[in-house]
Design a protein around this motif. Structure first.
Motif, PDB file in Angstrom:
ATOM      1  N   GLY A 131       0.815  -1.212   0.000  1.00  0.00           N
ATOM      2  CA  GLY A 131       0.000   0.000   0.000  1.00  0.00           C
ATOM      3  C   GLY A 131       0.844   1.254   0.000  1.00  0.00           C
ATOM      4  N   VAL A 132       2.123   1.120   0.307  1.00  0.00           N
ATOM      5  CA  VAL A 132       3.042   2.253   0.335  1.00  0.00           C
ATOM      6  C   VAL A 132       4.268   1.981  -0.527  1.00  0.00           C
ATOM      7  N   ALA A 133       4.819   0.795  -0.378  1.00  0.00           N
ATOM      8  CA  ALA A 133       6.059   0.453  -1.081  1.00  0.00           C
ATOM      9  C   ALA A 133       6.047  -1.018  -1.483  1.00  0.00           C
ATOM     10  N   PHE A 134       6.931  -1.369  -2.411  1.00  0.00           N
ATOM     11  CA  PHE A 134       7.103  -2.762  -2.801  1.00  0.00           C
ATOM     12  C   PHE A 134       8.090  -3.418  -1.839  1.00  0.00           C
ATOM     13  N   VAL A 135       7.690  -4.538  -1.279  1.00  0.00           N
ATOM     14  CA  VAL A 135       8.499  -5.239  -0.284  1.00  0.00           C
ATOM     15  C   VAL A 135       8.981  -6.556  -0.897  1.00  0.00           C
ATOM     16  N   PRO A 136      10.307  -6.731  -1.035  1.00  0.00           N
ATOM     17  CA  PRO A 136      10.822  -7.970  -1.625  1.00  0.00           C
ATOM     18  C   PRO A 136      10.550  -9.182  -0.733  1.00  0.00           C
ATOM     19  N   LEU A 137      10.351 -10.337  -1.382  1.00  0.00           N
ATOM     20  CA  LEU A 137      10.085 -11.570  -0.637  1.00  0.00           C
ATOM     21  C   LEU A 137      11.357 -12.209  -0.112  1.00  0.00           C
ATOM     22  N   ARG A 138      12.508 -11.749  -0.581  1.00  0.00           N
ATOM     23  CA  ARG A 138      13.787 -12.264  -0.101  1.00  0.00           C
ATOM     24  C   ARG A 138      14.787 -11.105  -0.119  1.00  0.00           C
ATOM     25  N   PRO A 139      15.929 -11.240   0.541  1.00  0.00           N
ATOM     26  CA  PRO A 139      16.925 -10.156   0.534  1.00  0.00           C
ATOM     27  C   PRO A 139      17.359  -9.814  -0.898  1.00  0.00           C
ATOM     28  N   VAL A 140      17.586  -8.523  -1.138  1.00  0.00           N
ATOM     29  CA  VAL A 140      17.950  -8.031  -2.470  1.00  0.00           C
ATOM     30  C   VAL A 140      19.292  -7.320  -2.404  1.00  0.00           C
ATOM     31  N   LYS A 141      20.139  -7.604  -3.396  1.00  0.00           N
ATOM     32  CA  LYS A 141      21.417  -6.896  -3.488  1.00  0.00           C
ATOM     33  C   LYS A 141      21.216  -5.662  -4.356  1.00  0.00           C
ATOM     34  N   ALA A 142      20.854  -4.549  -3.723  1.00  0.00           N
ATOM     35  CA  ALA A 142      20.638  -3.296  -4.453  1.00  0.00           C
ATOM     36  C   ALA A 142      21.126  -2.146  -3.586  1.00  0.00           C
ATOM     37  N   LYS A 143      21.589  -1.120  -4.271  1.00  0.00           N
ATOM     38  CA  LYS A 143      22.046   0.077  -3.554  1.00  0.00           C
ATOM     39  C   LYS A 143      20.851   0.979  -3.294  1.00  0.00           C
ATOM     40  N   ARG A 144      20.963   1.778  -2.276  1.00  0.00           N
ATOM     41  CA  ARG A 144      19.907   2.740  -1.959  1.00  0.00           C
ATOM     42  C   ARG A 144      19.690   3.667  -3.159  1.00  0.00           C
ATOM     43  N   ASN A 145      18.447   3.921  -3.497  1.00  0.00           N
ATOM     44  CA  ASN A 145      18.040   4.778  -4.614  1.00  0.00           C
ATOM     45  C   ASN A 145      18.423   4.216  -5.983  1.00  0.00           C
ATOM     46  N   GLN A 146      18.749   2.943  -6.063  1.00  0.00           N
ATOM     47  CA  GLN A 146      19.063   2.320  -7.347  1.00  0.00           C
ATOM     48  C   GLN A 146      17.782   2.207  -8.168  1.00  0.00           C
ATOM     49  N   LYS A 147      17.877   2.510  -9.450  1.00  0.00           N
ATOM     50  CA  LYS A 147      16.716   2.430 -10.329  1.00  0.00           C
ATOM     51  C   LYS A 147      16.298   0.985 -10.510  1.00  0.00           C
ATOM     52  N   ALA A 148      14.984   0.779 -10.723  1.00  0.00           N
ATOM     53  CA  ALA A 148      14.448  -0.568 -10.921  1.00  0.00           C
ATOM     54  C   ALA A 148      13.265  -0.488 -11.874  1.00  0.00           C
ATOM     55  N   ILE A 149      12.952  -1.607 -12.473  1.00  0.00           N
ATOM     56  CA  ILE A 149      11.762  -1.731 -13.309  1.00  0.00           C
ATOM     57  C   ILE A 149      10.793  -2.622 -12.552  1.00  0.00           C
ATOM     58  N   VAL A 150       9.558  -2.168 -12.400  1.00  0.00           N
ATOM     59  CA  VAL A 150       8.556  -2.924 -11.657  1.00  0.00           C
ATOM     60  C   VAL A 150       7.454  -3.356 -12.616  1.00  0.00           C
ATOM     61  N   THR A 151       7.117  -4.634 -12.598  1.00  0.00           N
ATOM     62  CA  THR A 151       6.034  -5.171 -13.419  1.00  0.00           C
ATOM     63  C   THR A 151       4.937  -5.655 -12.485  1.00  0.00           C
ATOM     64  N   ILE A 152       3.726  -5.155 -12.686  1.00  0.00           N
ATOM     65  CA  ILE A 152       2.598  -5.563 -11.857  1.00  0.00           C
ATOM     66  C   ILE A 152       1.945  -6.770 -12.524  1.00  0.00           C
TER      67      ILE A 152
END
Length: 73
Positions: A10-31
Motif C-alpha cells: 500500500g506504500v512500497a514494494f516489499v521484496p520476498l527475499r533479501p535483495v542486493k541493491a544500492k539505496r536509490n538504485q533504479k528498478a523496473i517494476v512489473t505488476i
C-alpha cells in the motif's frame, strides 16, 4: 539485471527475499495479474462482452472440437 519477487503493502514494494541493491538504485517494476481474481468467463477479454447464451454456445463448440479424432481426417 536481477528479477525480484515482491508484494505491494500500500506504500512500497516489499521484496520476498533479501535483495542486493544500492539505496536509490533504479528498478523496473512489473505488476502481475492477481491470480485470485480469475475471470469465470475467460473468453470475455478476447471476444468482448457476450451474453450467457453466446458464451455457452462457444464453450460447447470448444468442447466438441476436443472430441475430433486427428486420425479421422
Amino acid at each position: 539485471m536481477e528479477a525480484v519477487q515482491a508484494y505491494y503493502d500500500g506504500v512500497a514494494f516489499v521484496p520476498l527475499r533479501p535483495v542486493k541493491a544500492k539505496r536509490n538504485q533504479k528498478a523496473i517494476v512489473t505488476i502481475l495479474e492477481d491470480e485470485t481474481k480469475k475471470e469465470s468467463k475467460p473468453f470475455l477479454r478476447f471476444i468482448g462482452l457476450l451474453s450467457n447464451e453466446s458464451y455457452d454456445e462457444i464453450s460447447n463448440a470448444l468442447v466438441d472440437t476436443q472430441k475430433v479424432d486427428a486420425n479421422e481426417w
